[in-house]
Scaffold this motif. Structure first.
Motif, short mmCIF file in Angstrom:
data_model
loop_
_atom_site.label_atom_id
_atom_site.label_comp_id
_atom_site.label_asym_id
_atom_site.label_seq_id
_atom_site.Cartn_x
_atom_site.Cartn_y
_atom_site.Cartn_z
N PHE A 208 -62.90 63.93 34.81
CA PHE A 208 -64.20 64.46 34.42
C PHE A 208 -64.04 65.38 33.22
CE2 PHE A 208 -67.36 67.92 34.96
CZ PHE A 208 -68.53 67.18 34.80
N SER A 209 -63.24 66.43 33.36
CA SER A 209 -62.89 67.30 32.24
C SER A 209 -61.77 68.23 32.67
CB SER A 209 -64.08 68.15 31.78
OG SER A 209 -63.67 69.07 30.76
N ALA A 210 -60.69 68.20 31.90
CA ALA A 210 -59.51 69.02 32.22
C ALA A 210 -59.62 70.44 31.69
CB ALA A 210 -58.26 68.35 31.67
N GLY A 211 -60.82 70.84 31.26
CA GLY A 211 -61.03 72.23 30.84
C GLY A 211 -60.97 72.42 29.35
N LEU A 212 -60.84 73.66 28.95
CA LEU A 212 -60.83 74.00 27.53
C LEU A 212 -59.59 73.43 26.86
CD1 LEU A 212 -62.25 75.60 25.28
CD2 LEU A 212 -60.93 77.60 25.97
N ASP A 213 -59.79 72.82 25.71
CA ASP A 213 -58.69 72.27 24.91
C ASP A 213 -57.68 73.37 24.63
OD1 ASP A 213 -57.07 71.27 22.77
OD2 ASP A 213 -58.65 69.84 22.26
N VAL B 85 -60.92 63.56 43.24
CA VAL B 85 -61.31 64.75 42.50
C VAL B 85 -60.37 65.91 42.78
CG1 VAL B 85 -62.87 65.73 44.24
CG2 VAL B 85 -63.34 66.10 41.81
N GLN B 86 -60.13 66.72 41.75
CA GLN B 86 -59.31 67.92 41.87
C GLN B 86 -59.98 69.04 41.08
OE1 GLN B 86 -54.91 67.39 41.56
NE2 GLN B 86 -55.41 65.28 41.04
N PHE B 87 -60.61 69.97 41.80
CA PHE B 87 -61.22 71.14 41.17
C PHE B 87 -60.19 72.26 41.09
CE2 PHE B 87 -65.03 69.20 43.23
CZ PHE B 87 -65.83 69.07 42.10
N ALA B 88 -60.23 73.02 40.00
CA ALA B 88 -59.39 74.22 39.91
C ALA B 88 -59.99 75.17 38.88
CB ALA B 88 -57.96 73.88 39.52
N MET B 89 -59.94 76.47 39.18
CA MET B 89 -60.41 77.51 38.26
C MET B 89 -59.18 78.26 37.77
SD MET B 89 -63.56 78.22 37.28
CE MET B 89 -64.80 78.23 38.58
N ARG B 90 -58.73 77.93 36.57
CA ARG B 90 -57.45 78.43 36.09
C ARG B 90 -57.57 79.65 35.16
NH1 ARG B 90 -53.49 74.41 36.75
NH2 ARG B 90 -53.71 73.77 38.93
N GLU B 91 -58.78 80.11 34.88
CA GLU B 91 -58.94 81.17 33.90
C GLU B 91 -58.18 82.44 34.28
OE1 GLU B 91 -62.43 78.46 33.22
OE2 GLU B 91 -61.24 79.16 34.93
N THR B 92 -58.27 82.84 35.55
CA THR B 92 -57.62 84.08 35.97
C THR B 92 -56.10 83.98 35.80
OG1 THR B 92 -59.40 84.36 37.58
CG2 THR B 92 -57.49 85.78 37.82
N ALA C 100 -71.30 63.45 38.10
CA ALA C 100 -70.45 62.42 38.71
C ALA C 100 -69.02 62.78 38.35
CB ALA C 100 -70.83 61.05 38.17
N VAL C 101 -68.25 63.25 39.33
CA VAL C 101 -66.98 63.91 39.05
C VAL C 101 -65.82 63.10 39.62
CG1 VAL C 101 -65.72 66.08 39.16
CG2 VAL C 101 -68.21 66.10 39.30
N GLN C 102 -64.89 62.74 38.74
CA GLN C 102 -63.67 62.06 39.16
C GLN C 102 -62.46 62.76 38.56
OE1 GLN C 102 -65.48 61.12 36.66
NE2 GLN C 102 -64.13 60.47 35.00
N GLY C 103 -61.31 62.62 39.21
CA GLY C 103 -60.09 63.19 38.67
C GLY C 103 -60.18 64.70 38.50
N HIS C 104 -59.65 65.19 37.39
CA HIS C 104 -59.57 66.63 37.17
C HIS C 104 -60.90 67.22 36.71
CE1 HIS C 104 -55.26 65.43 36.73
NE2 HIS C 104 -55.10 66.53 37.43
N ALA C 105 -61.26 68.34 37.32
CA ALA C 105 -62.37 69.18 36.87
C ALA C 105 -61.84 70.60 36.90
CB ALA C 105 -63.59 69.01 37.76
N GLN D 1 -62.50 70.40 26.48
CA GLN D 1 -63.68 70.96 25.85
C GLN D 1 -63.33 71.84 24.65
OE1 GLN D 1 -66.46 72.61 28.73
NE2 GLN D 1 -65.73 71.18 30.30
N SER D 2 -64.25 71.88 23.72
CA SER D 2 -64.10 72.69 22.52
C SER D 2 -65.40 73.43 22.26
CB SER D 2 -63.77 71.79 21.32
OG SER D 2 -64.88 70.94 21.03
N PHE D 3 -65.37 74.35 21.31
CA PHE D 3 -66.60 75.06 20.96
C PHE D 3 -67.64 74.10 20.41
CE2 PHE D 3 -63.41 78.64 19.82
CZ PHE D 3 -63.22 78.92 21.16
N ALA D 4 -67.19 73.10 19.63
CA ALA D 4 -68.11 72.11 19.08
C ALA D 4 -68.74 71.29 20.20
CB ALA D 4 -67.38 71.20 18.09
#
Length: 263
Positions: free
Chosen positions: A66-71, A146-153, A121-126, A35-38
Motif C-alpha cells: 500500500f505504502s512503505a512510508g516516507l521516501d 497487511v503489515q501496519f507499523a508506526m516507525r516515526e518514534t 484498500a490496504v495490502q502489504g506494507h502500510a 511518499q514525498s512532499f510532491a
C-alpha cells in the motif's frame, strides 16, 4: 462524464472518477509507493478536484505494498530536488515550520469530510506515513498480508500526519502508545481484532471485497448517509447532551427534506 475519467495523474498519484465513485491510486510500486512532499501536494489536490457527484472514494496502492512510508531520501541532507530537507526544516522559525507541516497534513485531512465515504484498500506494507494515510480513511479493507507499523518514534520523530487521533479513536490510548513507541508490525489478524481493519480478506479477494462494500455504501440516500457520518464523527467529542441535540437537529432536517419542506 466519461467512465474512468482521469482528473489527475502526477507525482505518484492518480485520480479517476466513474460516476459516484472516485479512485485515488498511489502509482509508484517500484518504491513500494513511498511518499514525498510532491505526492502529498498531489493527494491534497485530488481532494480539491473531486466532482460533486462523488459519494465514495477508494484509496489504493499499486503493487505489493500500500505504502512503505516516507521516501528515505527525505532523511538525507540533500532531500528531494527543489524541496527543503529535514535539516532545512529544523532551521525554520517555529511559525513557518508549523505552516509547512500544516500544508503536508492537507493530504491526510480531507478523507474525513462528511460528503464522501472513504475506503482504503490496504495490502502489504502500510508503514509510517502509509499507516497514517490508511488511518485517514473512514474504512480499511485489508488483505491478509497487511503489515501496519508506526516507525516515526523509532526515528526520533512523532507521527504528525493526523494519524494519532485516528489511531487512539480506533484502538485506545494504551494500545496506540505501545504501537507507536515500539514501532512493531501489526499484522492482519491483530489489526482486525483491535479495530484497525474493518475487514480482512485473502489478498486475491481484496478488489472484489472493496467493490461489494462500495456497492453497499451507495444504497442509502446520500443526504441521510452524510448526516449519519457527521453525527458519528461528532459523537467522538460531544457530550451526551450535545450529541442528543445533534441527533434531533439532524433528524429534523431529514424529516423536512422527506416531506419536501427543505430549504
Amino acid at each position: 462524464m466519461p467512465k474512468d475519467n482521469t482528473l489527475l495523474d502526477r507525482d505518484g498519484v492518480r485520480l479517476t472518477v466513474d460516476d459516484t465513485v472516485a479512485n485515488v491510486t498511489l502509482t509508484n510500486p517500484a518504491k513500494r509507493n513511498a511518499q514525498s512532499f510532491a505526492l502529498w501536494r498531489a493527494l491534497a489536490e485530488a481532494g480539491r478536484l473531486l466532482p460533486g457527484q462523488v459519494r465514495v472514494v477508494v484509496l489504493r496502492g499499486e503493487g505489493l505494498s500500500f505504502s512503505a512510508g516516507l521516501d528515505r531520501q527525505a532523511f538525507t541532507p540533500e532531500g528531494f530536488d527543489g524541496e527543503p530537507s529535514f535539516l532545512d526544516l529544523a532551521r525554520y522559525p517555529e511559525q513557518e515550520l508549523d505552516s509547512v507541516i500544516a500544508r503536508y497534513q492537507e493530504a491526510f485531512t480531507w478523507w474525513r469530510r462528511t460528503d464522501v465515504i472513504t475506503v482504503a484498500a490496504v495490502q502489504g506494507h502500510a508503514i509510517g506515513a502509509g499507516f497514517q494515510l490508511a488511518l485517514a480513511c473512514d474504512l480499511r479493507v485489508c488483505a491478509d498480508d497487511v503489515q501496519f507499523a508506526m516507525r516515526e518514534t523509532s526515528l526520533g520523530l512523532v507521527p504528525d500526519l493526523t494519524g494519532t487521533k485516528s489511531l487512539v479513536d480506533l484502538v485506545g490510548y494504551a494500545r496506540a502508545l505501545e504501537i507507536c513507541v515500539t514501532g512493531r508490525f501489526v499484522r492482519a489478524a491483530e489489526a482486525e481484532r483491535i479495530g484497525l481493519a474493518t475487514v480482512v480478506v485473502p489478498a486475491a479477494e481484496l478488489d472484489a471485497t472493496v467493490k461489494d462494500l462500495v456497492a453497499g455504501l451507495l444504497t442509502a440516500p446520500r443526504a441521510a448517509v452524510n448526516e449519519t457520518k457527521a453525527l458519528l464523527l461528532s459523537a467522538r467529542h460531544n457530550t451526551p447532551a450535545e450529541q442528543h441535540a445533534a441527533e434531533r437537529e439532524a433528524q429534523g432536517r431529514r424529516l423536512r427534506d422527506l416531506a419536501g419542506l427543505g430549504e
